[in-house]
Motif scaffolding. Structure first.
Motif, mmCIF file in Angstrom:
data_model
loop_
_atom_site.group_PDB
_atom_site.id
_atom_site.type_symbol
_atom_site.label_atom_id
_atom_site.label_comp_id
_atom_site.label_asym_id
_atom_site.label_seq_id
_atom_site.Cartn_x
_atom_site.Cartn_y
_atom_site.Cartn_z
ATOM 1 N N GLY A 2 17.359 32.660 21.989
ATOM 2 C CA GLY A 2 16.039 32.887 22.575
ATOM 3 C C GLY A 2 15.866 32.371 23.998
ATOM 4 N N PHE A 3 16.829 31.631 24.523
ATOM 5 C CA PHE A 3 16.653 31.012 25.851
ATOM 6 C C PHE A 3 16.545 32.076 26.962
ATOM 7 N N LEU A 4 17.534 32.960 27.028
ATOM 8 C CA LEU A 4 17.502 33.982 28.083
ATOM 9 C C LEU A 4 16.330 34.939 27.867
ATOM 10 N N GLU A 5 16.065 35.228 26.590
ATOM 11 C CA GLU A 5 14.963 36.153 26.260
ATOM 12 C C GLU A 5 13.621 35.556 26.713
ATOM 13 N N HIS A 6 13.471 34.242 26.529
ATOM 14 C CA HIS A 6 12.232 33.564 26.936
ATOM 15 C C HIS A 6 12.048 33.710 28.451
ATOM 16 N N ILE A 7 13.124 33.479 29.190
ATOM 17 C CA ILE A 7 13.019 33.572 30.653
ATOM 18 C C ILE A 7 12.708 35.011 31.069
ATOM 19 N N ARG A 8 13.314 35.958 30.366
ATOM 20 C CA ARG A 8 13.029 37.369 30.658
ATOM 21 C C ARG A 8 11.537 37.668 30.451
ATOM 22 N N ARG A 9 11.003 37.171 29.334
ATOM 23 C CA ARG A 9 9.601 37.447 28.997
ATOM 24 C C ARG A 9 8.652 36.819 30.022
ATOM 25 N N VAL A 10 8.904 35.549 30.321
ATOM 26 C CA VAL A 10 7.997 34.834 31.236
ATOM 27 C C VAL A 10 8.058 35.446 32.634
ATOM 28 N N THR A 11 9.260 35.769 33.095
ATOM 29 C CA THR A 11 9.369 36.338 34.446
ATOM 30 C C THR A 11 8.623 37.672 34.530
ATOM 31 N N LYS A 12 8.705 38.451 33.451
ATOM 32 C CA LYS A 12 7.983 39.726 33.436
ATOM 33 C C LYS A 12 6.472 39.476 33.513
ATOM 34 N N ASP A 13 5.999 38.547 32.658
ATOM 35 C CA ASP A 13 4.560 38.267 32.600
ATOM 36 C C ASP A 13 4.027 37.707 33.918
ATOM 37 N N GLU A 14 4.855 36.926 34.606
ATOM 38 C CA GLU A 14 4.374 36.204 35.800
ATOM 39 C C GLU A 14 4.729 36.911 37.107
ATOM 40 N N ASN A 15 5.215 38.146 37.012
ATOM 41 C CA ASN A 15 5.648 38.877 38.215
ATOM 42 C C ASN A 15 6.648 38.067 39.053
ATOM 43 N N ILE A 16 7.684 37.602 38.349
ATOM 44 C CA ILE A 16 8.785 36.874 38.996
ATOM 45 C C ILE A 16 10.035 37.742 38.856
ATOM 46 N N VAL A 17 10.819 37.845 39.918
ATOM 47 C CA VAL A 17 12.056 38.642 39.835
ATOM 48 C C VAL A 17 13.133 37.799 39.140
ATOM 49 N N MET A 18 13.711 38.356 38.076
ATOM 50 C CA MET A 18 14.767 37.646 37.356
ATOM 51 C C MET A 18 16.127 38.112 37.876
ATOM 52 N N VAL A 19 16.900 37.149 38.361
ATOM 53 C CA VAL A 19 18.215 37.473 38.924
ATOM 54 C C VAL A 19 19.295 36.785 38.103
ATOM 55 N N PHE A 20 20.240 37.548 37.607
ATOM 56 C CA PHE A 20 21.426 36.945 36.995
ATOM 57 C C PHE A 20 22.502 36.846 38.073
ATOM 58 N N ASP A 21 22.948 35.630 38.316
ATOM 59 C CA ASP A 21 24.074 35.438 39.215
ATOM 60 C C ASP A 21 25.346 35.605 38.379
ATOM 61 N N GLU A 22 25.901 36.805 38.450
ATOM 62 C CA GLU A 22 27.094 37.151 37.670
ATOM 63 C C GLU A 22 28.328 37.180 38.572
ATOM 64 N N THR A 23 28.301 36.320 39.599
ATOM 65 C CA THR A 23 29.443 36.250 40.514
ATOM 66 C C THR A 23 30.744 36.048 39.732
ATOM 67 N N ILE A 24 30.666 35.230 38.683
ATOM 68 C CA ILE A 24 31.850 35.011 37.849
ATOM 69 C C ILE A 24 31.835 35.912 36.611
ATOM 70 N N THR A 25 30.696 35.995 35.951
ATOM 71 C CA THR A 25 30.661 36.636 34.633
ATOM 72 C C THR A 25 30.737 38.173 34.698
ATOM 73 N N GLY A 26 30.394 38.745 35.856
ATOM 74 C CA GLY A 26 30.408 40.204 36.013
ATOM 75 C C GLY A 26 31.807 40.769 35.815
ATOM 76 N N CYS A 27 31.934 41.810 35.029
ATOM 77 C CA CYS A 27 33.231 42.445 34.718
ATOM 78 C C CYS A 27 34.196 41.468 34.057
ATOM 79 N N ARG A 28 33.694 40.346 33.539
ATOM 80 C CA ARG A 28 34.561 39.351 32.884
ATOM 81 C C ARG A 28 34.090 39.134 31.440
ATOM 82 N N PHE A 29 32.805 38.753 31.274
ATOM 83 C CA PHE A 29 32.295 38.524 29.915
ATOM 84 C C PHE A 29 32.189 39.850 29.158
ATOM 85 N N ALA A 30 31.910 40.886 29.898
ATOM 86 C CA ALA A 30 31.879 42.259 29.370
ATOM 87 C C ALA A 30 31.947 43.163 30.588
#
Ligand SMILES: Cc1ncc(COP(=O)(O)O)c(C=O)c1O
Length: 436
Positions: A216-244
């Motif tokens: 629920g941690f990432l989901e919570h941040i997703r929900r709050v950022t949506k509600d509060e008009n905050i842009v949610m950015v995943f820094d996938e500098t490492i995880t991009g094309c690596r975790f999936a």
């Protein structure tokens, strides 16, 4: 740094001579903090590479290593990969940086849009810091707000590094705009959201580094950022094309507004990308984000092949399978040698960490220094992470585990006798800058 204090050793004598020379013309003797003498214990470490192929690296003294650092995770497929080099060489023959844009920019952007769930539009940069900084500028432009919440490491630029202990040279006015929350700590995130209500432009975070996200941690941040008009950015500098293929956002099924990829997308050629929702990315036309080399084509030619391999050749699956085997075997060995109070192996299989836990008798840094000294001696290049590439094989993992077993045995003896420091042939590493 005190050059005189460097201890000369036969095994690393060319490296040490080059370091001594480098320190006269290059501050810290390196362009990259994590490759510098601050991170490699003096007298027992290589400092300069000569060449590399697949998962192997040779230092300037001719010592051969199985490389578990892999260009700080930029080498995702393997050093000097044939198909990638072929594409790059062909491109170089036709020119590298042009007076006009090049079709490769479109091809690579389209491939990222195909792979990455949040990506509707893409812009390139040369390193992770370019892309994270572009994401923050976009978020501020889009929301017309200034405060940024950060979690993890996001590069060298003022807006981020001002929030760390390495904030020298960053104005207080900039520092005060960035606030840090703790990973997997919803309360620390919520407290900041309350404290800076209505002022937060972006939340930028590594979706995962050492720890898996709590339920629920990432989901919570997703929900709050949506509600509060905050842009949610995943820094996938490492995880991009690596975790999936599509990064951690695909693995954890949480889709940010923007994402940044870097490191491995060029297999060592310098390329990064910021991507995301069209509505936000379109603002690129109004903010200023531009670079002479951002559309440089040798890196794009490399990425063009890397992304095909990621899509079609089971790269992420290989990293996961091999990494899982590695993690399971390391954990088993830790248990076998009764070292659970001192060591752990955590993280995603493709980027796992051997954690050193300090005790009252032995500090974590004494243990880590001993580990690096012993690993380098036997031809394993690591500073405690297992940064896998597509070129690693089961035999490489067997070699690592064989050397781990020898090291765990020595460590266990040292712990029992209280003699670890006596086994060090160098000064203990000093904790300087920790962001994970
Ligand atoms: C998660 C993350 N973000 C951003 C960066 C910065 O990337 P670069 O060093 O290419 O500027 C890094 C580099 O280590 C990183 O790991």
């Amino acid at each position: 740094m005190n050059i005189e204090k460097l201890i000369m050793s036969d095994r690393y004598s060319n490296s040490e001579q080059l370091l001594e020379r480098a320190l006269k013309s290059i501050p810290l003797g390196s362009q990259t903090f994590s490759k510098s003498m601050t991170q490699f214990p003096h007298g027992v470490s290589p400092y300069f590479a000569k060449k590399a192929k697949g998962a192997r690296l040779w230092d300037v003294d001719g010592n051969e290593y199985i490389d578990f650092i892999n260009g700080l995770l930029s080498v995702s497929i393997g050093y000097a990969d044939g198909a990638i080099l072929e594409a790059v060489k062909q491109q170089i023959d036709n020119g590298v940086t042009f007076s006009l844009s090049h079709q490769l920019e479109i091809e690579v952007a389209e491939k990222l849009i195909d792979l990455v769930p949040c990506a509707e539009m893409v812009r390139f940069g040369k390193n992770g810091s370019d892309s994270t900084s572009a994401a923050i500028r976009l978020a501020r432009a889009y929301t017309q707000k200034d405060v940024v919440l950060v979690c993890g490491y996001h590069g060298w630029q003022d807006w981020y590094i001002g929030s760390t202990t390495r904030n020298l040279g960053v104005p207080e006015a900039t520092r005060s705009l960035t606030q840090v929350f703790k990973y997997n700590d919803i309360a620390s995130f919520d407290t900041l959201v309350e404290q800076f209500k209505g002022q937060i432009a972006a939340v930028i975070m590594e979706p995962m580094n050492v720890e898996y996200p709590a339920s629920g941690f990432l989901e919570h941040i997703r929900r709050v950022t949506k509600d509060e008009n905050i842009v949610m950015v995943f820094d996938e500098t490492i995880t991009g094309c690596r975790f999936a293929k599509g990064g951690a956002q695909e693995l954890f099924c949480v889709i940010p507004d923007l994402a940044t990829f870097g490191k491995g997308i060029g297999n060592g050629f310098p390329l990064s990308a910021v991507m995301g929702k069209k509505e936000i990315m379109s603002l690129m036309e109004d903010i200023f984000y531009s670079g002479t080399f951002a559309g440089e084509t040798s890196s794009l030619a490399a990425a063009n092949v890397v992304l095909d391999k990621v899509k079609n050749e089971g790269v992420c699956e290989h990293l996961e399978t091999l990494g899982l085997e590695l993690k399971q075997r390391v954990l088993k060995l830790i248990a076998q040698y009764d070292l659970e109070d001192y060591l752990d192996c955590v993280g995603h299989p493709s980027w796992s960490f051997l954690l050193f836990k300090g005790s009252k008798d032995i500090t974590a840094f004494e243990m880590k220094t001993f580990y690096m000294q012993e690993m380098f001696k036997v031809g394993i290049l690591t500073f405690g992470t297992h940064n896998l590439s597509f070129a690693h094989t089961s035999e490489d993992i067997d070699s690592l585990l064989k050397h781990y077993e020898e090291f765990f045995m020595s460590l266990s003896e040292c712990i029992k006798s209280g003699q670890l420091v006596d086994r060090l042939e160098c000064d203990v590493l000093v904790p300087l800058f920790k962001v994970r």
